[in-house]
Design a protein around this motif. Structure first.
Motif, PDB file in Angstrom:
ATOM      1  N   MET A   1       0.673  -1.128  -0.189  1.00 35.43           N
ATOM      2  CA  MET A   1      -0.019   0.113   0.044  1.00 35.43           C
ATOM      3  C   MET A   1       0.683   1.128   0.066  1.00 35.43           C
ATOM      4  SD  MET A   1      -3.291  -0.508   2.596  1.00 35.43           S
ATOM      5  CE  MET A   1      -3.014   0.961   3.298  1.00 35.43           C
ATOM      6  N   PHE A   2       1.795   1.258   0.966  1.00 35.00           N
ATOM      7  CA  PHE A   2       2.673   2.496   0.964  1.00 35.00           C
ATOM      8  C   PHE A   2       3.633   2.463  -0.189  1.00 35.00           C
ATOM      9  CE2 PHE A   2       1.860   2.431   5.639  1.00 35.00           C
ATOM     10  CZ  PHE A   2       1.148   3.603   5.629  1.00 35.00           C
ATOM     11  N   GLY A   3       4.197   1.510  -0.540  1.00 39.50           N
ATOM     12  CA  GLY A   3       5.163   1.391  -1.795  1.00 39.50           C
ATOM     13  C   GLY A   3       4.456   1.702  -3.033  1.00 39.50           C
ATOM     14  N   TYR A   4       3.474   1.302  -3.224  1.00 39.71           N
ATOM     15  CA  TYR A   4       2.645   1.429  -4.493  1.00 39.71           C
ATOM     16  C   TYR A   4       1.662   2.644  -4.391  1.00 39.71           C
ATOM     17  CZ  TYR A   4       5.699  -2.269  -6.189  1.00 39.71           C
ATOM     18  OH  TYR A   4       6.685  -3.156  -6.332  1.00 39.71           O
ATOM     19  N   ALA A   5       0.467   2.124  -3.844  1.00 37.83           N
ATOM     20  CA  ALA A   5      -0.617   2.815  -3.730  1.00 37.83           C
ATOM     21  C   ALA A   5      -0.478   4.325  -3.278  1.00 37.83           C
ATOM     22  CB  ALA A   5      -1.701   2.122  -3.271  1.00 37.83           C
ATOM     23  N   LEU A   6       0.059   4.427  -2.229  1.00 36.97           N
ATOM     24  CA  LEU A   6       0.171   5.565  -1.511  1.00 36.97           C
ATOM     25  C   LEU A   6       1.468   6.419  -1.849  1.00 36.97           C
ATOM     26  CD1 LEU A   6      -1.258   4.804   1.965  1.00 36.97           C
ATOM     27  CD2 LEU A   6      -2.526   5.787  -0.058  1.00 36.97           C
ATOM     28  N   ASN A   7       2.135   6.020  -3.153  1.00 33.19           N
ATOM     29  CA  ASN A   7       3.185   6.623  -3.321  1.00 33.19           C
ATOM     30  C   ASN A   7       3.423   8.318  -3.223  1.00 33.19           C
ATOM     31  OD1 ASN A   7       5.722   7.287  -4.582  1.00 33.19           O
ATOM     32  ND2 ASN A   7       5.794   5.619  -5.928  1.00 33.19           N
ATOM     33  N   MET A   8       4.180   8.953  -2.508  1.00 31.25           N
ATOM     34  CA  MET A   8       3.944  10.521  -2.459  1.00 31.25           C
ATOM     35  C   MET A   8       4.745  10.994  -3.617  1.00 31.25           C
ATOM     36  SD  MET A   8       3.860  11.071   1.512  1.00 31.25           S
ATOM     37  CE  MET A   8       3.845  12.863   1.688  1.00 31.25           C
ATOM     38  N   GLU A   9       5.484  10.286  -4.366  1.00 29.24           N
ATOM     39  CA  GLU A   9       6.198  11.020  -5.382  1.00 29.24           C
ATOM     40  C   GLU A   9       5.197  11.369  -6.456  1.00 29.24           C
ATOM     41  OE1 GLU A   9       9.157   8.095  -6.648  1.00 29.24           O
ATOM     42  OE2 GLU A   9       9.151   7.376  -4.639  1.00 29.24           O
ATOM     43  N   ILE A  10       5.542  12.565  -7.216  1.00 25.50           N
ATOM     44  CA  ILE A  10       4.637  12.985  -8.320  1.00 25.50           C
ATOM     45  C   ILE A  10       5.302  12.604  -9.433  1.00 25.50           C
ATOM     46  CG2 ILE A  10       3.301  14.769  -9.357  1.00 25.50           C
ATOM     47  CD1 ILE A  10       3.310  15.870  -6.246  1.00 25.50           C
ATOM     48  N   GLN A  11       4.564  11.802 -10.394  1.00 24.41           N
ATOM     49  CA  GLN A  11       4.966  11.585 -11.830  1.00 24.41           C
ATOM     50  C   GLN A  11       4.050  11.924 -12.932  1.00 24.41           C
ATOM     51  OE1 GLN A  11       6.193   7.713 -11.048  1.00 24.41           O
ATOM     52  NE2 GLN A  11       8.292   8.174 -10.945  1.00 24.41           N
ATOM     53  N   ARG A  12       4.378  12.123 -13.824  1.00 23.65           N
ATOM     54  CA  ARG A  12       3.499  12.285 -15.042  1.00 23.65           C
ATOM     55  C   ARG A  12       2.607  13.347 -14.831  1.00 23.65           C
ATOM     56  NH1 ARG A  12       4.593  10.168 -19.607  1.00 23.65           N
ATOM     57  NH2 ARG A  12       2.434   9.807 -20.213  1.00 23.65           N
ATOM     58  N   VAL A  13       2.994  14.691 -14.475  1.00 23.08           N
ATOM     59  CA  VAL A  13       1.832  15.749 -14.091  1.00 23.08           C
ATOM     60  C   VAL A  13       1.290  15.998 -15.475  1.00 23.08           C
ATOM     61  CG1 VAL A  13       1.454  17.707 -13.145  1.00 23.08           C
ATOM     62  CG2 VAL A  13       2.729  16.150 -12.008  1.00 23.08           C
ATOM     63  N   ASP A  14      -0.049  16.234 -15.693  1.00 21.67           N
ATOM     64  CA  ASP A  14      -0.551  16.692 -17.044  1.00 21.67           C
ATOM     65  C   ASP A  14      -0.280  18.111 -17.013  1.00 21.67           C
ATOM     66  OD1 ASP A  14      -1.679  14.373 -17.963  1.00 21.67           O
ATOM     67  OD2 ASP A  14      -3.282  14.371 -16.476  1.00 21.67           O
ATOM     68  N   LEU A  15       0.528  18.646 -18.111  1.00 20.56           N
ATOM     69  CA  LEU A  15       0.809  19.900 -18.367  1.00 20.56           C
ATOM     70  C   LEU A  15       0.119  20.310 -19.693  1.00 20.56           C
ATOM     71  CD1 LEU A  15       4.211  21.518 -17.443  1.00 20.56           C
ATOM     72  CD2 LEU A  15       3.420  21.563 -19.903  1.00 20.56           C
ATOM     73  N   ALA A  16      -0.439  21.599 -19.454  1.00 23.97           N
ATOM     74  CA  ALA A  16      -0.949  21.864 -20.692  1.00 23.97           C
ATOM     75  C   ALA A  16      -0.122  23.016 -21.246  1.00 23.97           C
ATOM     76  CB  ALA A  16      -2.559  22.502 -20.608  1.00 23.97           C
ATOM     77  N   VAL A  17       0.178  23.330 -22.572  1.00 24.96           N
ATOM     78  CA  VAL A  17       0.912  24.483 -23.054  1.00 24.96           C
ATOM     79  C   VAL A  17       0.122  25.158 -23.885  1.00 24.96           C
ATOM     80  CG1 VAL A  17       2.978  24.812 -24.501  1.00 24.96           C
ATOM     81  CG2 VAL A  17       2.960  22.680 -23.072  1.00 24.96           C
ATOM     82  N   VAL A  18       0.001  26.457 -23.829  1.00 22.96           N
ATOM     83  CA  VAL A  18      -0.466  27.312 -24.513  1.00 22.96           C
ATOM     84  C   VAL A  18       0.357  28.385 -25.003  1.00 22.96           C
ATOM     85  CG1 VAL A  18      -2.267  29.210 -24.457  1.00 22.96           C
ATOM     86  CG2 VAL A  18      -2.361  27.284 -22.692  1.00 22.96           C
ATOM     87  N   ASP A  19       0.865  27.734 -26.457  1.00 19.44           N
ATOM     88  CA  ASP A  19       1.779  28.612 -27.094  1.00 19.44           C
ATOM     89  C   ASP A  19       1.337  29.700 -27.978  1.00 19.44           C
ATOM     90  OD1 ASP A  19       4.454  29.474 -28.081  1.00 19.44           O
ATOM     91  OD2 ASP A  19       4.882  27.441 -28.927  1.00 19.44           O
ATOM     92  N   TYR A  20       1.613  30.969 -27.363  1.00 18.01           N
ATOM     93  CA  TYR A  20       1.028  32.145 -28.527  1.00 18.01           C
ATOM     94  C   TYR A  20       2.453  32.558 -29.490  1.00 18.01           C
ATOM     95  CZ  TYR A  20      -3.035  32.756 -25.592  1.00 18.01           C
ATOM     96  OH  TYR A  20      -4.170  32.492 -24.764  1.00 18.01           O
ATOM     97  N   ASP A  21       3.427  31.926 -28.830  1.00 18.49           N
ATOM     98  CA  ASP A  21       4.694  32.456 -29.721  1.00 18.49           C
ATOM     99  C   ASP A  21       4.814  31.616 -31.012  1.00 18.49           C
ATOM    100  OD1 ASP A  21       7.175  34.035 -29.864  1.00 18.49           O
ATOM    101  OD2 ASP A  21       8.233  32.267 -29.279  1.00 18.49           O
TER     102      ASP A  21
END
Lengths: 311, 250, 369
Positions: free
Chosen positions: C37-57
């Protein structure tokens, strides 16, 4: 119509057969005793009568009503006093009684009269304000009985009401039961005390889920086949060994300094003097002993309980 | 009771109390009880639940300290020498003293070990006990599978394993059928035949008939002490139940 | 022969444990479940955060910046074509937790003045996560700067290094925590239950009328559970080391020795509880209140003690697991030696002494109370 009618009742818990085919009738206005040791199946049978358990096979009619279908109607005419003290220890005597009066919807008008009546014959009036938990064993049982009687049931079922209670309180309790019977109620009471059989109109001797015998206590005793004698001796243990070896002897039982011996046929005076001589004067006195219900019980279950218990 | 008097009785005292009292707060469970129990005797303690029988037996076994009065068991003082007493008594209580999740054989070994018996002695007595109770085929069965009557006889056997001269039985026959009760009493008679003293409590009044002498307790007080025959004779009653009622109303 | 009496009790206790496979299963399966549970499910590391790019340039520079984010395993990058004013909806629908907005003049500004602002919007409904995400973003941008710009050298450079757990793995944290928790539970909870069970059954009465001495009863009952606790500890360590690859740098004998001390402390606590509790139910309640909750909440297992309110910090001084956690983490991860752990050893020892003295005195050989 009988108050309670049981036909071929069976009930098992897993692989354990608690009640193995019981047929029984409790007549109207009768004080009926269900006599048997712990584990005989008494509680199972009584709970089924009170609609708390369903039969595996067979049927039970209470006042002509089927326990599997007419639950509500049966409960309104039935009073039940369970084995364990099942009242609220932290409520007073009066609060307990009023709670049960509410539960059974005893009408306001009748309620006060009924309470007075119950206080009167239970003699609990001076203890109205006392907490149920602080009552003596005998008084607790009387309170539990009063609660079971609050709605003036026509049929009363009591599960070992006198277990562990002081003999004086026990006698009082049975006096109350007889009073209730005079009022017209039918009563079914279970007990492990063999000697309480004598206080019932009729009894069923219950053993290992079966009925070993039914009838009025005196009639059952009359049916006891083996003449029973009470013997005294200089050395009662040696006397026992002596009688045990005789072919005429059915059973022997030590009672302190005396010995009870039951014979297959009534012994004559010639045999007695022979035995006295053969025991080299050890046997001093003998006198016929009326059989107790316990003797009857043992004789009736004799075949089944050979050598104590079977595994 | 001519037979009783005729019997040569060594009047050696096994248990003696004088004004023994035990209070729990304001409640007096045992109230100035004085008794003498002789060696080789079956001494019955009769009374209803809550009459003080169990408290009395617990004081004698060193499980409860008396509030007042004095007492001795096997010649040892119940206040100061409870260790010596514990080595010389057997005890079996109404609650079950066998472990349901242990086999019959393991239960016996455990009690033998608790009393510090040697392995060889435990093995020897275990075999004898299993034979006596008639459980040869079931030594390795779990105790919970045994019928109540057998359990009670086995529990008595365990209490006797260290060969104590005095045995205390607290409501040993509660709840068993008459047949099992009688065979239990047979075992008690065999025990006293070996010269041991048996102190037994019961709330079955009819069981008084099995005892040599009985004392009757009510609300912590001793209200009678004699042979069952003499008590019945004195009160002109045919059974102990009626004797008790007569005693209370006296 | 008092020793044989003690052994009889210990032997019987072992039999009880063996005859109750359900409890035994719980004892050995619970740590596995908790570790997973602690090792996998309740992992406090954050991975693959969804990031949206709004590129006006939409220049080479902006694309390079986006690539830098794509290159990081922390982020899952996707483009967003809508107007920035509606980007909030991405947070509400949980499609993204970060929005990277690159203004239209980003490329030009970058070339002209070396520094060019970009906007980063983080969903802070989970503040801890938001902080971590912001830090990741800063790291990525820093890398970008190093790679494509940064002609001006700074007089000094801040480099943070994370020691003893360079990958910031939370299993490093939880394996010692679960070890501390389960040892205290088995030792304190099971011991107090086994004694109160005998009181409830009435078998204690039978033992008390025998010449057995209190220490024989106590030790006899406790030995099997010490054994059990050790087995469980070993199981947790094995899983931690082989499955979760938690390093073990220090000395195993030292850990075993200090674990014994911790177990003794926990057993003394269990004995204390058993002198108060008359039924299994009460023992269980007291034991849970006294061991489970404090060990999880106050020992530093999950929440750092330094960030607790002062009152709770004081309270944490009487939680044995607090000291044991320092010991286990110290030995396993840092290779501490005994001289560096004397403080903890002292506290655990003192606690055991107090608890044992009190419960020894209170454990009666009769039925008083």
């Amino acid at each position: 119509m009988n108050a309670i009618e049981i036909k071929e009742f069976h009930k098992s818990y897993g692989t354990v057969e608690a009640v193995r085919g019981v047929s029984l009738e409790v007549k109207r206005g009768e004080l009926f005793g269900l006599i048997g040791p712990d584990g005989a199946g008494k509680t199972t049978l009584l709970r089924a009568i009170c609609t708390l358990l369903l039969p595996d096979r067979g049927s039970i009619l209470v006042d002509g009503l089927d326990t599997t279908r007419e639950v509500a109607r049966i409960r309104s005419i039935l009073g039940y006093m369970p084995q364990r003290f099942s009242l609220y220890q932290d409520l007073s005597v009066e609060q307990n009684l009023r709670f049960f009066a509410d539960l059974f919807q005893v009408p306001e008008k009748e309620r006060e009269r009924r309470l007075e009546q119950l206080y009167h014959f239970s003699r609990l009036a001076p203890f109205k304000k006392r907490l149920a938990g602080a009552l003596s064993g005998g008084m607790k049982q009387k309170l539990a009985l009063s609660c079971a009687l609050i709605h003036t049931p026509a049929i009363l079922v009591l599960d070992e009401p006198t277990y562990g209670v002081d003999p004086v309180s026990r006698q009082e309790f049975w006096d109350i039961l007889r009073l209730i019977r005079e009022e017209g109620a039918s009563i079914l009471v279970s007990t492990a005390y063999m000697d309480e059989a004598d206080l019932c109109d009729r009894v069923a001797l219950f053993f290992r889920g079966r009925i070993a015998g039914v009838g009025a206590p005196e009639a059952l005793k009359d049916r006891y086949r083996y003449p029973l004698y009470r013997l005294e001796a200089k050395d009662v243990r040696r006397l026992r060994d002596f009688f045990r070896s005789l072919p005429e002897v059915q059973s022997t039982q030590l009672f302190g300094d005396a010995l009870h011996v039951s014979f297959k046929r009534p012994p004559d005076s010639r045999q007695w003097s022979e035995w006295q001589a053969a025991s080299s004067g050890n046997l001093t006195t003998w006198s016929p002993q009326p059989p107790s219900i316990e003797d009857v019980f043992l004789a009736l279950i004799g075949g089944e309980a050979d050598g104590g218990e079977s595994i | 009771m001519t037979t009783n008097d005729a019997k040569p009785m060594t009047r050696q005292i096994s248990v003696k109390t004088e004004k023994l009292t035990r209070r729990f707060g304001k409640f007096t469970a045992v109230d100035r009880v004085s008794i003498e129990v002789y060696q080789g005797e079956i001494f019955g303690f009769l009374g209803a639940n809550g009459a003080g029988k169990t408290t009395m037996i617990r004081m004698l076994c060193g499980l409860l300290a008396p509030s007042e009065g004095s007492g001795s068991v096997a010649g040892y003082d119940i206040y100061r020498q409870s260790e010596a007493i514990k080595r010389r008594i057997g005890y079996m209580s109404q609650k079950f003293s066998l472990y349901d999740d242990l086999t019959i054989s393991e239960n016996i070994e455990f009690y033998g070990g608790v009393y510090g018996l040697s392995r060889a002695l435990i093995r020897e007595r275990k075999e004898a006990l299993i034979r006596q109770v008639g459980l040869e085929a079931f030594a390795d069965k779990l105790t919970r599978e045994l019928p109540l009557g057998f359990k009670q006889r086995l529990a008595l056997g365990c209490a006797l394993l260290h060969d104590p001269p005095i045995i205390f039985l607290d409501e040993p026959t509660s709840g068993v059928d008459p047949e099992a009760r009688r065979s239990f009493w047979d075992l008690i008679y065999q025990t006293v035949a070996l010269g041991k003293t048996v102190f037994v409590t019961t709330h079955f009044m009819d069981e008084a008939e099995y005892c040599h002498r009985v004392s009757i307790m009510r609300e912590g007080k001793l209200i009678a002490l004699d042979t069952p025959a003499k008590l019945k004779q004195h009160y002109g009653k045919s059974n102990m139940q009626d004797v008790f009622v007569a005693l209370v109303k006296e | 022969m008092p020793h044989s009496r003690l052994l009889s009790i210990a032997r019987k206790e072992f039999l009880h444990i063996i005859r109750d496979p359900r409890t035994l299963m719980i004892i050995f399966i619970m740590p596995v479940i908790q570790l997973v549970m602690f090792g996998y499910a309740l992992n406090m590391e954050i991975q693959r955060v969804d990031l949206a790019v709004v590129d006006y340039d939409r220049t080479l520079h902006s694309r390079r910046l986006v690539e830098q984010f794509q290159g990081s395993k922390f982020f899952h990058v996707f483009g967003y074509e809508g107007p920035l004013s509606e980007a909030e909806k991405l947070f509400l629908t949980r499609k993204a937790r970060v929005i990277l907005a690159i203004p239209a003049d980003f490329g030009k500004t970058w070339q002209r003045s070396v520094s060019a602002p970009v906007q980063i919007l983080v969903d802070a409904s989970d503040p801890n996560a938001a902080t971590i995400i912001r830090n990741y973003c800063n790291q990525v941008i820093q890398l970008f700067n190093q790679r494509y710009g940064g002609q001006i050298p700074l007089p000094f450079e801040v480099r943070s290094a994370i020691w003893f757990n360079p990958d910031m793995k939370s299993t490093y944290f939880f394996v010692p925590g679960i070890l501390a928790l389960l040892l205290v539970m088995i030792s304190a909870l099971l011991t107090s239950i086994t004694i109160s069970r005998e009181k409830e059954l009435g078998t204690m009465e039978q033992i008390l009328v025998s010449p057995v001495r209190p220490y024989e009863i106590i030790l006899g009952k406790v030995i099997p559970y010490v054994f059990l606790a050790f087995m469980d500890g070993a199981l947790i360590l094995l899983i931690g080391i082989f499955l979760f690859e938690v390093p073990f740098i220090g000395s195993l004998p030292l850990l075993a020795l200090l674990t014994t001390l911790y177990i003794i402390t926990a057993l003394s606590l269990g004995l204390m509880i058993s002198t108060i509790a008359r039924t299994q139910q009460v023992a269980m309640m007291i034991a849970v209140i006294a061991t489970l909750l404090p060990t999880v909440m106050l020992s530093g297992f999950i929440f750092p003690i330094a960030s607790m309110p002062e009152l709770l910090q004081w309270l944490s001084y009487i939680i044995p697991a607090k000291y044991y956690l320092v010991i286990v983490r110290g030995i396993m991860l840092k290779g501490n030696t005994i001289s560096q752990l004397l403080n903890q050893v002292f506290f655990l020892g003192a606690m055991s002494l107090v608890l044992l003295t009190v419960s020894w005195r209170k454990f009666s050989v009769n039925l008083e109370k």
